[in-house]
Each structure stands twice: as structure tokens, then as C-alpha cells.
Design an enzyme around this catalytic site. Structure first.
Site, short mmCIF file in Angstrom:
data_model
loop_
_atom_site.label_atom_id
_atom_site.label_comp_id
_atom_site.label_asym_id
_atom_site.label_seq_id
_atom_site.Cartn_x
_atom_site.Cartn_y
_atom_site.Cartn_z
N LYS A 1 0.76 -1.11 -0.03
CA LYS A 1 0.03 -0.08 0.04
C LYS A 1 0.74 1.21 -0.06
O LYS A 1 0.74 2.18 -0.89
CB LYS A 1 -0.92 -0.02 1.11
CG LYS A 1 -1.49 1.19 1.66
CD LYS A 1 -2.52 1.27 2.75
CE LYS A 1 -1.91 1.81 4.14
NZ LYS A 1 -1.72 3.02 4.31
N ASN A 2 1.93 1.23 1.05
CA ASN A 2 2.66 2.56 1.04
C ASN A 2 3.60 2.69 -0.35
O ASN A 2 4.26 3.80 -0.18
CB ASN A 2 3.27 2.43 2.22
CG ASN A 2 2.49 2.63 3.40
OD1 ASN A 2 1.31 3.03 3.46
ND2 ASN A 2 3.00 2.28 4.81
N CYS B 1 -5.36 7.83 9.24
CA CYS B 1 -5.75 7.03 10.59
C CYS B 1 -5.27 8.26 12.02
O CYS B 1 -4.31 8.79 11.74
CB CYS B 1 -4.72 5.80 10.93
SG CYS B 1 -5.46 4.44 10.25
N ARG C 1 0.29 14.32 13.63
CA ARG C 1 0.74 14.22 12.13
C ARG C 1 0.91 15.46 11.23
O ARG C 1 0.20 15.91 10.47
CB ARG C 1 -0.22 13.07 11.35
CG ARG C 1 -0.36 11.86 11.80
CD ARG C 1 -1.00 10.87 11.23
NE ARG C 1 -0.02 10.05 10.09
CZ ARG C 1 -0.34 9.07 9.51
NH1 ARG C 1 -1.69 8.50 9.47
NH2 ARG C 1 0.29 8.37 8.58
N ASP D 1 4.41 0.43 11.67
CA ASP D 1 3.14 -0.11 11.41
C ASP D 1 3.05 -1.66 11.81
O ASP D 1 1.76 -2.27 11.63
CB ASP D 1 2.96 -0.08 9.81
CG ASP D 1 2.60 1.36 9.29
OD1 ASP D 1 2.45 2.19 9.96
OD2 ASP D 1 2.86 1.41 7.94
N ARG E 1 -8.70 -0.51 4.58
CA ARG E 1 -7.86 0.46 4.06
C ARG E 1 -6.42 -0.25 3.75
O ARG E 1 -5.93 0.35 2.52
CB ARG E 1 -7.50 1.53 5.14
CG ARG E 1 -8.87 2.56 5.47
CD ARG E 1 -8.51 3.91 6.18
NE ARG E 1 -6.69 3.99 5.85
CZ ARG E 1 -5.84 4.66 6.38
NH1 ARG E 1 -6.21 4.93 7.55
NH2 ARG E 1 -4.87 4.92 5.91
C1 UD1 Z 1 4.14 6.72 6.21
C2 UD1 Z 1 3.28 5.56 6.14
C3 UD1 Z 1 2.56 4.93 7.21
C4 UD1 Z 1 3.72 4.88 8.17
C5 UD1 Z 1 4.68 5.98 8.34
C6 UD1 Z 1 5.83 5.71 9.26
C7 UD1 Z 1 2.45 6.08 3.78
C8 UD1 Z 1 0.95 6.53 3.09
N1 UD1 Z 1 2.10 5.91 5.16
O1 UD1 Z 1 3.32 7.78 6.81
O2 UD1 Z 1 1.82 3.84 6.75
O3 UD1 Z 1 3.24 4.38 9.50
O4 UD1 Z 1 4.98 6.09 7.27
O5 UD1 Z 1 6.58 4.79 8.57
O6 UD1 Z 1 3.21 5.87 3.28
N2 UD1 Z 1 6.21 14.36 11.09
C9 UD1 Z 1 6.43 15.59 11.25
N3 UD1 Z 1 6.04 16.58 10.43
C10 UD1 Z 1 6.07 16.14 8.81
C11 UD1 Z 1 5.99 14.75 8.78
C12 UD1 Z 1 5.88 13.88 9.61
O7 UD1 Z 1 6.44 15.87 12.34
O8 UD1 Z 1 5.79 17.15 8.07
C13 UD1 Z 1 6.32 13.22 12.07
C14 UD1 Z 1 5.07 12.50 12.04
O9 UD1 Z 1 3.96 13.18 12.92
C15 UD1 Z 1 5.31 11.12 12.68
C16 UD1 Z 1 6.82 10.98 12.02
O10 UD1 Z 1 7.36 12.24 11.67
O11 UD1 Z 1 5.57 11.37 14.04
C17 UD1 Z 1 6.72 9.92 10.88
O12 UD1 Z 1 5.92 10.46 9.93
P1 UD1 Z 1 5.96 9.92 8.39
O13 UD1 Z 1 7.30 9.28 8.06
O14 UD1 Z 1 5.91 11.20 7.58
O15 UD1 Z 1 4.68 9.30 8.05
P2 UD1 Z 1 3.89 9.39 7.03
O16 UD1 Z 1 4.54 9.59 5.61
O17 UD1 Z 1 2.79 10.07 7.42
#
Ligand code: UD1
Length: 405
Positions: A11-12, A104, A109, A292, A384
Site C-alpha cells: 500500500k505505502n 488514521c 501528523r 506499522d 484501508r
Molecule cells: C508513512 C506511511 C505510514 C507509516 C509511516 C511511518 C504512507 C501512506 N504512510 O506515513 O503507513 O506508518 O510512514 O513509517 O506511506 N512528521 C512531522 N512533520 C511532518 C511529517 C511527519 O512531524 O511534516 C512526523 C509524524 O508526525 C510522525 C513521524 O514524523 O511522528 C513520521 O511520519 P512520516 O514518516 O511522515 O509518516 P507518513 O508519511 O505520514
């Protein structure tokens, strides 16, 4: 639990690859896509943008140019990955507007890492009233240092950079295999990218991209979730298509005196006698144990006689499943970002509710291993990211069925 199943595309990986399809008017095909609602929602976003989407079983082809850059609020709000449209649409159209993305509820986030990087490339970001508007006259390359290796920000910035003027270096980039899948597609489309899978990704902007087709990496979280179910129930399952080279951290907590794992020609066979040993696990960015897998593996810890621990370092609010596991008899104490799991008490069936995707998967694993019957609601979250989970587990001998209400 016994049998063989095929692990399809992650998915990711599929979601950002589909977002990348708007970077060119030529056809882009993503193969081996899972039949999950996050993919359906992403296709809804693409159709709303006016591009042509053709689905042939697991192969999705996207063709054409976006007719608009405004993602309808109903679509963007429901799915976190609509945020990938930021980089892709900015690159192609110089503009994108979307509602603050949903997904989720596993923490705040924020998107500051995405925005900081985009701003360094010349993007103006305006946020207000639950809407995000990003515009750029011309994207230009930049050195961007990520304060955290965000998966989504790395993917977005790579997509924003592929046709930008000059060179972009993303320093402190995320290294997940799903990012490597995205880059492989982009490279086939003509992008000039180096360093994917390492902490420094370098993108040299090119004039335009062409069509291409690519296959995403297999879903290591689906494979790990099935391993968790085998670990609590006992049995032997062959995971065809799973790639152990990307799964070191997923696999390692499962290994012990009571389990057996063989890797053979594009498959993994995992066997367990259902007797689990306590473990101490900590989540982190790749190559560490994936957040995850936290809930599915915590379900296993509930069956391991003795004291285990699970520390969550990626998302600050990812323990919603703990209350539900406790209803099943789990003895879990949470202190800060660590759950201490005493697995010596046994687990019994109960009425439980999922409130996020991976938490729901963890509850399903716990229910499969528990004594007696469980009724799990909130399956909309599980859909999902898992393709008909009840069918998947029942095909392996799990006693699970789905009731429509
Ligand atoms: C992606 C995955 C999700 C997985 C996660 C971590 C997809 C669609 N989703 O989510 O399934 O659980 O990676 O492997 O690929 N953060 C900030 N600021 C930002 C961005 C992130 O503070 O601008 C923080 C987030 O709150 C979190 C951490 O960084 O605490 C990791 O987030 P991130 O790696 O961005 O996860 P996603 O891309 O949302």
C-alpha cells in the site's frame, strides 16, 4: 494456521506511485496493486483531477493531464496519502489545493517537514480553514535537511524535484523500501535520481517525464501481520512474493526457539509452535522495526509468557489498541511511549473495536489466538490496508468470518 498466500504490492508504495502518474500525460502503469480502500480512494482523487484511470484486476494505468489542481474536500480529508498530490501536482501544474489530509488517528501528523522543504524549492504555502494552498512559479532545486526522516515528506520532495530547475539534495531522507519503489518508477519515467534507500537522495531536474510501468515492493506489513497470526496460533505459512531482504527488522523479533523461518526463491516460509518468548521491541524509521508492525506484534507479546515491552518512537498516539487488548484479558501498563505487556495471563475472546488500520490488524491477530469468540468492529479501517482480511486468514485455516451489519 497453515497454507500458502501471495503477498501483493505494498500500500505505502502503490499510493505514492499512483500520485506520481500525474507527472506526465503519458500512460503510467502500476502493477500488482492490492484491492484495498486506500487505493480506491486514491483512484477517486485521480479521477476528480480529470485524468483517465483504467483498472485491470491488479494493474492500474493512469493517463492524461489534470484538468484541475483542487482536490475535493471529501476525498482529501479521508485519506492521508492525498498529501502526495502536493509534490506531484506542484511539479506538473505549479499549484495544488487540498483539505488538511485525514487518515488514521495515530497522532498529530503535522506537515511542517513537507512545507519547509517545498518552501526551500520556491513554493508558497498558505494554510487556513482546513485548506492548504501551495503555489510555485517555477520550482528550483535546493539542499533540504529533514529534521526527521519523514516517509511522506521524502516522497513529496522527490516528486516536486524531478522537473525542478537544478539539483535538489534531500539530506536526512527516509530510507523505506517503498521510497525505493517510487524512485524506480520515476527513473523509468526519465527522472534523474540517485541515493534512494540512503540518507541523501539527489534529484537532478529534467525537462519532462514520459510514461512507464513498474511493480511496487511487496507489502512487508501484510507479510508481518500474517507472521504474527502464525506466531499466536501456531502453524506454517508460505508467503509467496515476500522479500526478506527488506524485512530484517520485521522478522527479527519473531525469531526464537519456537519459530522457524526459511527464505527460498521469492518466498518466505514461517513456522511457529505457538509458544512465544517475551521480547523488547522499539519502533523507528527504516531499517528499524516499523511502527506499522507495532500493534500486530504487541498482539503477539500478549501471548508470550513473561514481561515484554513495546516502545513507540514514531507516532505519539499509537496505542489505541491497548484498551481493546485489555478487554481480552491482556495485562498492559503504559508509561509514556512504552507499553509493558505481561503475557502470562492468557487471552479470551471479547467484543472489541478497531479505531485505526494497524491497531485493527493487531486486534484481529489477538482474536485469532485468544480462547473463545471475538467480535471485532471498525473493519472499515482494516479494509484501508488489508485485502479482505477475513478471507485471507480463513484461507490459512483461521476461524474468522465477516458479517455485514
Ligand atoms: C508513512 C506511511 C505510514 C507509516 C509511516 C511511518 C504512507 C501512506 N504512510 O506515513 O503507513 O506508518 O510512514 O513509517 O506511506 N512528521 C512531522 N512533520 C511532518 C511529517 C511527519 O512531524 O511534516 C512526523 C509524524 O508526525 C510522525 C513521524 O514524523 O511522528 C513520521 O511520519 P512520516 O514518516 O511522515 O509518516 P507518513 O508519511 O505520514
Amino acid at each position: 494456521m497453515c497454507g500458502r498466500m501471495t503477498v501483493h504490492g505494498a500500500k505505502n508504495a502503490v499510493l505514492p506511485m499512483l500520485a506520481a502518474s500525474v507527472l506526465t500525460p503519458a500512460p503510467v502503469t502500476v502493477r500488482d496493486c492490492p484491492h484495498i480502500t486506500d487505493v480506491e480512494d486514491m483512484l477517486g482523487v485521480l479521477r476528480a483531477l480529470g485524468v483517465e484511470v483504467t483498472v485491470t484486476d491488479r494493474e492500474i494505468t493512469v493517463t492524461g493531464s489534470p484538468a484541475c489542481t483542487d482536490i475535493p474536500p471529501g476525498l482529501a480529508g479521508g485519506m492521508r496519502s492525498s498529501v502526495f498530490m502536493l509534490g506531484a501536482l506542484l511539479s506538473r501544474c505549479g499549484e495544488v489545493e487540498l483539505a488538511s489530509p485525514g487518515g488514521c488517528r495515530i497522532g498529530a501528523r503535522p506537515l511542517d517537514i513537507h512545507f519547509d522543504g517545498l518552501e526551500r524549492m520556491g513554493v508558497r504555502v498558505e494554510c487556513g480553514d482546513g485548506r492548504i494552498l501551495c503555489t510555485a512559479d517555477r520550482l528550483h532545486g535546493a539542499d533540504i535537511v529533514l529534521r526527521y526522516p519523514s516517509v511522506g515528506a521524502t516522497e513529496n520532495l522527490v516528486m516536486a524535484a524531478v522537473c525542478a530547475e537544478g539539483v535538489t539534495r534531500i539530506i536526512g531522507a527516509a530510507r523505506e523500501p517503498e521510497i525505493v519503489s517510487l524512485v524506480r518508477l520515476l527513473r523509468k519515467m526519465g527522472a534523474d535520481i540517485a541515493g534512494e534507500g540512503s540518507p541523501v537522495v539527489t534529484v537532478r531536474g529534467v525537462d519532462e517525464l514520459d510514461g512507464a510501468s513498474a511493480t511496487p515492493s511487496p507489502d512487508r506489513i501484510v507479510a508481518g501481520t500474517v507472521m504474527a497470526a502464525v506466531a499466536v496460533c501456531g502453524g506454517r505459512v508460505e508467503l509467496s512474493g515476500a522479500d526478506s531482504s527488506d524485512m530484517g527488522a520485521v522478522i527479527s523479533p519473531f525469531l526464537g526457539a519456537h519459530t522457524f523461518l526459511i527464505e527460498h526463491g521469492g518466498a518466505i516460509t514461517f513456522e511457529s509452535d505457538g509458544m512465544l518468548s517475551p521480547t523488547d521491541v522499539c519502533t523507528g524509521p527504516y531499517p528499524l522495526f516499523p511502527t506499522d508492525m507495532q500493534a500486530p506484534f504487541m498482539a503477539c507479546q500478549c501471548f508470550a509468557a513473561g514481561m515484554s515491552s513495546m516502545r513507540e518512537t514514531v507516532f505519539e498516539d499509537r496505542f489505541a489498541h491497548v484498551a481493546e487488548l485489555r478487554r481480552m484479558g491482556a495485562r498492559i501498563a503504559v508509561a509514556g511511549n512504552t507499553a509493558f505487556v505481561d503475557g502470562s495471563g492468557g487471552m479470551r475472546g471479547s467484543v472489541i473495536a478497531a479505531s485505526d488500520l494497524r491497531g485493527g490488524a493487531g486486534l484481529a491477530v489477538a482474536a485469532l489466538g485468544a480462547e473463545g469468540e471475538s467480535i471485532l468492529s471498525g473493519t472499515v479501517y482494516i479494509d484501508r490496508g488489508y485485502e479482505d482480511m477475513a478471507k485471507m486468514f480463513s484461507s490459512l485455516g483461521g476461524k474468522i468470518s465477516r458479517r455485514r451489519v
